[in-house]
Design an enzyme around this catalytic site. Structure first.
Site, PDB file in Angstrom:
ATOM      1  CB  SER A 136      -1.072  -0.161   1.297  1.00 24.08           C
ATOM      2  OG  SER A 136      -1.623   1.236   1.270  1.00 24.08           O
ATOM      3  CE1 TYR A 150      -5.053  -2.031   4.263  1.00 22.81           C
ATOM      4  CE2 TYR A 150      -4.084   0.100   4.088  1.00 22.81           C
ATOM      5  CZ  TYR A 150      -4.718  -1.034   3.659  1.00 22.81           C
ATOM      6  OH  TYR A 150      -4.571  -1.198   2.184  1.00 22.81           O
TER       7      TYR A 150
END
Length: 245
Positions: A136, A150
């Site tokens: 990400s 996350y």
């Protein structure tokens, strides 16, 4: 379509291929001629009749090992692994209890490890192989307050991918794609407010918008194909100019 992106005869597993970026990746791989197998908790929701679909719990080792073995058997081998499976939560660290933390790490990071651990021996049987992991953009530059678990899990995926690129070489290439905000069912509650994209989120991106799943899938397709044959160990930002890496 260029010759380099001709995936005819290639056999690729896509974990998390039932929706979002995974489903878009399956569509592009098949259009390029690859044979695909979707591994997902709900594989019946994905693809067409030509796709192999196998149920898998990415956080359970026996499920991962069994699903990969079956996929390789059904397709007659394995040339590529794409992992787009993951979960997201925007909670701050103070709102992240241990159960949420453990679940985020189990699915996003431990699940990636399990897939790689059991796919690499299958990939080594081929002349060459490619693994593409979905990290990400937040693993490169955190987005601000929130999403602590996350961010940590995706940072782990990025570091794991780099380590595997060295370990699996020279026959297997391992790369990470680092998307920015993508308009998918997983992110919709964060990205949208009353069915409109929140301007304060897209303002962080030079291109002033979120990505489509297909735009991320294009990068995954390139890294899976022979067009990227001299590329391994990279973290490729596909983030509309948020991080400028």
């Amino acid at each position: 379509m260029s010759v380099e992106l001709d995936m005819t005869g290639r056999k690729v597993v896509v974990a998390g291929g039932a929706s979002g970026i995974g489903r878009a990746t399956v569509t592009l791989l098949r259009a390029a001629g690859a044979r695909t197998c979707i591994l997902d908790l709900a594989p019946e929701d994905a693809g067409g009749a030509q796709d192999e679909r196998i149920a898998m719990d990415i956080a359970d080792e026996s499920s991962v090992q069994s699903a990969l073995g079956r996929a390789a058997q059904v397709m007659g081998g394995l040339d590529g692994l794409v992992n787009t499976a993951g979960i997201f939560d925007p909670s701050t660290i103070s709102d992240t209890d241990l159960s949420l933390w453990n679940r985020m790490i189990a699915v996003n990071l431990t699940g990636t490890y399990l897939l790689a651990r059991h796919a690499i021996p299958l990939l080594r049987k081929q002349q060459s192989g490619s693994i593409v992991l979905l990290a990400s953009g937040v693993a490169l530059v955190p987005p601000g307050p929130g999403s602590a678990a996350y961010v940590a899990s995706k940072g782990g995926v990025l570091s794991l991918g780099r380590s595997l690129a060295r370990e699996a070489a020279p026959k297997i290439r391992v790369n990470c794609v680092c998307p920015g905000m993508v308009d998918t069912p997983m992110t919709r509650t964060v990205l949208h407010d009353n069915n409109k994209v929140r301007p304060e989120i897209v303002a962080n991106y030079a291109l002033q918008r979120a990505a489509t799943a297909e735009e991320i899938a294009q990068a995954i397709l390139w890294l899976t194909s022979s067009a990227s044959s001299y590329v391994t160990g990279i973290a490729m930002p596909v983030d509309g100019g948020r991080t400028f890496h």
